[in-house]
Design a protein around this motif. Structure first.
Motif, PDB file in Angstrom:
ATOM      1  N   GLY A 346       0.815  -1.210   0.000  1.00  0.00           N
ATOM      2  CA  GLY A 346       0.000   0.000   0.000  1.00  0.00           C
ATOM      3  C   GLY A 346       0.845   1.254   0.000  1.00  0.00           C
ATOM      4  O   GLY A 346       2.047   1.229  -0.307  1.00  0.00           O
ATOM      5  N   LYS A 347       0.211   2.341   0.378  1.00  0.00           N
ATOM      6  CA  LYS A 347       0.890   3.634   0.404  1.00  0.00           C
ATOM      7  C   LYS A 347       0.647   4.313   1.753  1.00  0.00           C
ATOM      8  O   LYS A 347      -0.417   4.163   2.342  1.00  0.00           O
ATOM      9  N   LYS A 350      -1.326  10.238   5.990  1.00  0.00           N
ATOM     10  CA  LYS A 350      -0.821  11.168   7.008  1.00  0.00           C
ATOM     11  C   LYS A 350      -0.491  10.446   8.307  1.00  0.00           C
ATOM     12  O   LYS A 350       0.543  10.705   8.936  1.00  0.00           O
ATOM     13  N   HIS A 351      -1.360   9.528   8.729  1.00  0.00           N
ATOM     14  CA  HIS A 351      -1.166   8.853  10.012  1.00  0.00           C
ATOM     15  C   HIS A 351      -1.025   7.338   9.906  1.00  0.00           C
ATOM     16  O   HIS A 351      -0.755   6.684  10.910  1.00  0.00           O
ATOM     17  N   GLY A 352      -1.251   6.780   8.719  1.00  0.00           N
ATOM     18  CA  GLY A 352      -1.229   5.328   8.603  1.00  0.00           C
ATOM     19  C   GLY A 352      -0.844   4.883   7.213  1.00  0.00           C
ATOM     20  O   GLY A 352      -0.038   5.518   6.539  1.00  0.00           O
ATOM     21  N   TRP A 353      -1.429   3.767   6.799  1.00  0.00           N
ATOM     22  CA  TRP A 353      -1.203   3.195   5.471  1.00  0.00           C
ATOM     23  C   TRP A 353      -2.547   2.768   4.905  1.00  0.00           C
ATOM     24  O   TRP A 353      -3.463   2.418   5.654  1.00  0.00           O
ATOM     25  N   ILE A 354      -2.651   2.787   3.574  1.00  0.00           N
ATOM     26  CA  ILE A 354      -3.869   2.292   2.948  1.00  0.00           C
ATOM     27  C   ILE A 354      -3.505   1.310   1.837  1.00  0.00           C
ATOM     28  O   ILE A 354      -2.614   1.558   1.018  1.00  0.00           O
ATOM     29  N   VAL A 355      -4.173   0.166   1.873  1.00  0.00           N
ATOM     30  CA  VAL A 355      -4.000  -0.886   0.866  1.00  0.00           C
ATOM     31  C   VAL A 355      -5.221  -0.836  -0.036  1.00  0.00           C
ATOM     32  O   VAL A 355      -6.352  -0.990   0.427  1.00  0.00           O
ATOM     33  N   LEU A 356      -4.991  -0.630  -1.333  1.00  0.00           N
ATOM     34  CA  LEU A 356      -6.088  -0.545  -2.299  1.00  0.00           C
ATOM     35  C   LEU A 356      -5.824  -1.497  -3.460  1.00  0.00           C
ATOM     36  O   LEU A 356      -4.663  -1.741  -3.824  1.00  0.00           O
ATOM     37  N   PRO A 357      -6.888  -2.036  -4.062  1.00  0.00           N
ATOM     38  CA  PRO A 357      -6.706  -3.084  -5.085  1.00  0.00           C
ATOM     39  C   PRO A 357      -6.118  -2.608  -6.410  1.00  0.00           C
ATOM     40  O   PRO A 357      -5.820  -3.443  -7.269  1.00  0.00           O
ATOM     41  N   ASP A 358      -5.923  -1.293  -6.582  1.00  0.00           N
ATOM     42  CA  ASP A 358      -5.266  -0.818  -7.802  1.00  0.00           C
ATOM     43  C   ASP A 358      -3.788  -0.514  -7.561  1.00  0.00           C
ATOM     44  O   ASP A 358      -3.126   0.101  -8.400  1.00  0.00           O
ATOM     45  N   GLY A 363      -1.014  -6.908  -6.044  1.00  0.00           N
ATOM     46  CA  GLY A 363      -1.625  -7.862  -5.121  1.00  0.00           C
ATOM     47  C   GLY A 363      -3.142  -7.870  -5.160  1.00  0.00           C
ATOM     48  O   GLY A 363      -3.770  -8.871  -4.849  1.00  0.00           O
ATOM     49  N   ARG A 364      -3.736  -6.736  -5.528  1.00  0.00           N
ATOM     50  CA  ARG A 364      -5.191  -6.586  -5.635  1.00  0.00           C
ATOM     51  C   ARG A 364      -5.890  -6.815  -4.294  1.00  0.00           C
ATOM     52  O   ARG A 364      -7.028  -7.254  -4.238  1.00  0.00           O
ATOM     53  N   TRP A 365      -5.198  -6.499  -3.184  1.00  0.00           N
ATOM     54  CA  TRP A 365      -5.798  -6.644  -1.863  1.00  0.00           C
ATOM     55  C   TRP A 365      -6.469  -5.344  -1.436  1.00  0.00           C
ATOM     56  O   TRP A 365      -6.215  -4.282  -1.968  1.00  0.00           O
ATOM     57  N   GLY A 366      -7.325  -5.454  -0.435  1.00  0.00           N
ATOM     58  CA  GLY A 366      -7.976  -4.280   0.140  1.00  0.00           C
ATOM     59  C   GLY A 366      -9.366  -4.045  -0.415  1.00  0.00           C
ATOM     60  O   GLY A 366      -9.912  -4.898  -1.126  1.00  0.00           O
ATOM     61  N   PRO A 367      -9.956  -2.898  -0.011  1.00  0.00           N
ATOM     62  CA  PRO A 367      -9.368  -1.775   0.697  1.00  0.00           C
ATOM     63  C   PRO A 367      -9.131  -2.078   2.183  1.00  0.00           C
ATOM     64  O   PRO A 367      -9.929  -2.765   2.822  1.00  0.00           O
ATOM     65  N   LEU A 368      -8.051  -1.511   2.704  1.00  0.00           N
ATOM     66  CA  LEU A 368      -7.800  -1.552   4.138  1.00  0.00           C
ATOM     67  C   LEU A 368      -6.905  -0.380   4.525  1.00  0.00           C
ATOM     68  O   LEU A 368      -5.802  -0.239   3.995  1.00  0.00           O
ATOM     69  N   PHE A 369      -7.413   0.438   5.435  1.00  0.00           N
ATOM     70  CA  PHE A 369      -6.602   1.479   6.064  1.00  0.00           C
ATOM     71  C   PHE A 369      -6.211   0.985   7.442  1.00  0.00           C
ATOM     72  O   PHE A 369      -7.016   0.352   8.137  1.00  0.00           O
ATOM     73  N   PHE A 370      -4.975   1.253   7.864  1.00  0.00           N
ATOM     74  CA  PHE A 370      -4.607   0.934   9.240  1.00  0.00           C
ATOM     75  C   PHE A 370      -3.603   1.955   9.764  1.00  0.00           C
ATOM     76  O   PHE A 370      -2.822   2.533   9.007  1.00  0.00           O
TER      77      PHE A 370
END
Length: 378
Positions: A346-347, A350-358, A363-370
């Protein structure tokens, strides 16, 4: 089924336009229309989490050909795509070796020896969040919004000692408390965990299923270990789940209907949801000990429900420090994760990371912010 009236079609189109407009503002028109929306519209990609309480390796429900098509998933700190079995303190998870394979994984089955279910099918981004929280044997862990239970199962795999004694299963002084306030979801959570975890965990109270409302003011006092009693807390908060909205909308549109999810969608929904999420995050922070960690996660695309909730929690903590004189502060630790291989997933935000399928990693995983948070000494 009667065809939609002109007024209904107009209303549905207006809702769809409003939905898209909201995320174009956040992600840009080109990315939203040409990359992210199509990736979200595609079928969700799944991995399997092997239940090592039941089986040591690839479940026997997989055929020989399927087993050969599996690739071990390397999470940050492990070797990506390694064919070697991971050490016993890591999650055992597999994906199809060809990322474009859409073949569903075989459903979990009861292992004939242990009676426990063999594996869990889920998005690998969920397992990524668990590995970032990094629960270890001896830790006391709370899964605050745990249903249906996949992350709790994953947490339990990391809480087990390296040398797991099947004759006397134990969490080595640690515990896993899985909470869900909704009655129906709580029942499903309890059933799932009892199907995946050894019975002695429940008999010894090392594993418990709770039904508490995390938004209640006295939530932490109602926990078995009380305020500050946990080493680590996972909060996978309820959220807008936009990918579910997109899938429901596409399915309904094919049948000439309008999905309730898109018809009821409003631009202010994320703001309302964020208030609940911030309350839950404060509950998580009150439940964890000073020096302990909280992993806040959502499957939302909205900044308001992701970084915005972290901002709100920081404000609420400062208010409590001034008003109540609490001796701890909130420290955001996600920057410490840079360089651990997360860039393949992911990328940073500001405070975390976000995994998006594009994501260009494919990997085509997500969406998931953590976001990884620490309850630090003030």
């Amino acid at each position: 089924m009667a065809p939609l009236s002109k007024a209904e079609r107009k209303q549905a189109q207006a809702a769809e336009d409003s939905f898209n407009r909201s995320y174009v503002l956040q992600y840009g028109e080109e990315r939203w229309q040409q990359a992210l929306y199509p990736a979200l519209l595609a079928p969700t990609r799944y991995a399997i989490l092997v239940n090592r309480y039941a089986v040591p390796g690839i479940p026997n429900s997989f055929s020989e050909a399927e087993a050969k098509s599996l690739q071990l998933i390397g999470f940050p700190g492990t070797a990506e795509g390694s064919s070697d079995e991971p050490s016993s303190d890591l999650l055992t998870s597999y994906q199809w070796s060809a990322p474009d394979v859409e073949t569903p994984f075989p459903p979990p089955q009861a292992d004939p020896t242990s009676g426990l279910m063999t594996h869990w099918n889920l998005d690998a981004a969920s397992l990524l969040a668990v590995t970032i929280l990094d629960p270890r044997p001896g830790d006391k862990v709370l899964d605050l919004c745990a249903a249906p239970g996949g992350k709790s199962v994953a947490l339990s795999q990391l809480l087990r000692p390296r040398h797991f004694d099947k004759t006397a299963p134990s969490l080595a002084g640690g515990c896993l408390h899985s909470n869900e306030v909704n009655a129906g979801r709580n029942k499903r959570l309890s059933s799932n965990l009892q199907s995946y975890l050894p019975a002695p965990f429940f008999k010894s109270d090392e594993a418990k299923v709770l039904r508490l409302d995390g938004t209640e003011a006295n939530f932490a006092h109602s926990l078995p270990l009380g305020p500050g009693g946990y080493d680590k807390v996972l909060l996978d908060a309820p959220c807008s789940s936009e990918r579910h909205v997109i899938h429901a909308h596409a399915k309904a549109k094919q049948g000439g209907r309008v999905a309730d999810e898109i018809a009821s969608w409003r631009s202010g929904h994320s703001k309302k949801m964020a208030k609940t999420q911030a309350a839950l995050l404060m509950a998580a922070l009150k439940a964890v000990r000073v020096g302990g960690r909280v992993l806040y996660a959502t499957c939302s695309l909205s900044n308001e429900e992701n970084d915005g909730v972290i901002e709100k929690a920081k404000e609420l903590v400062q208010k409590e420090r001034k008003k109540l004189g609490v001796k701890w502060d909130l420290r955001v630790g996600s920057s410490a994760l840079v360089g651990r291989g997360l860039e393949q997933w992911g990328k940073p935000t500001k405070h975390g990371w976000i995994v998006l399928p594009d994501h260009p990693g494919g990997g085509r995983w997500g969406p998931l912010f953590f976001a990884l948070l620490e309850k630090a000494v003030a």
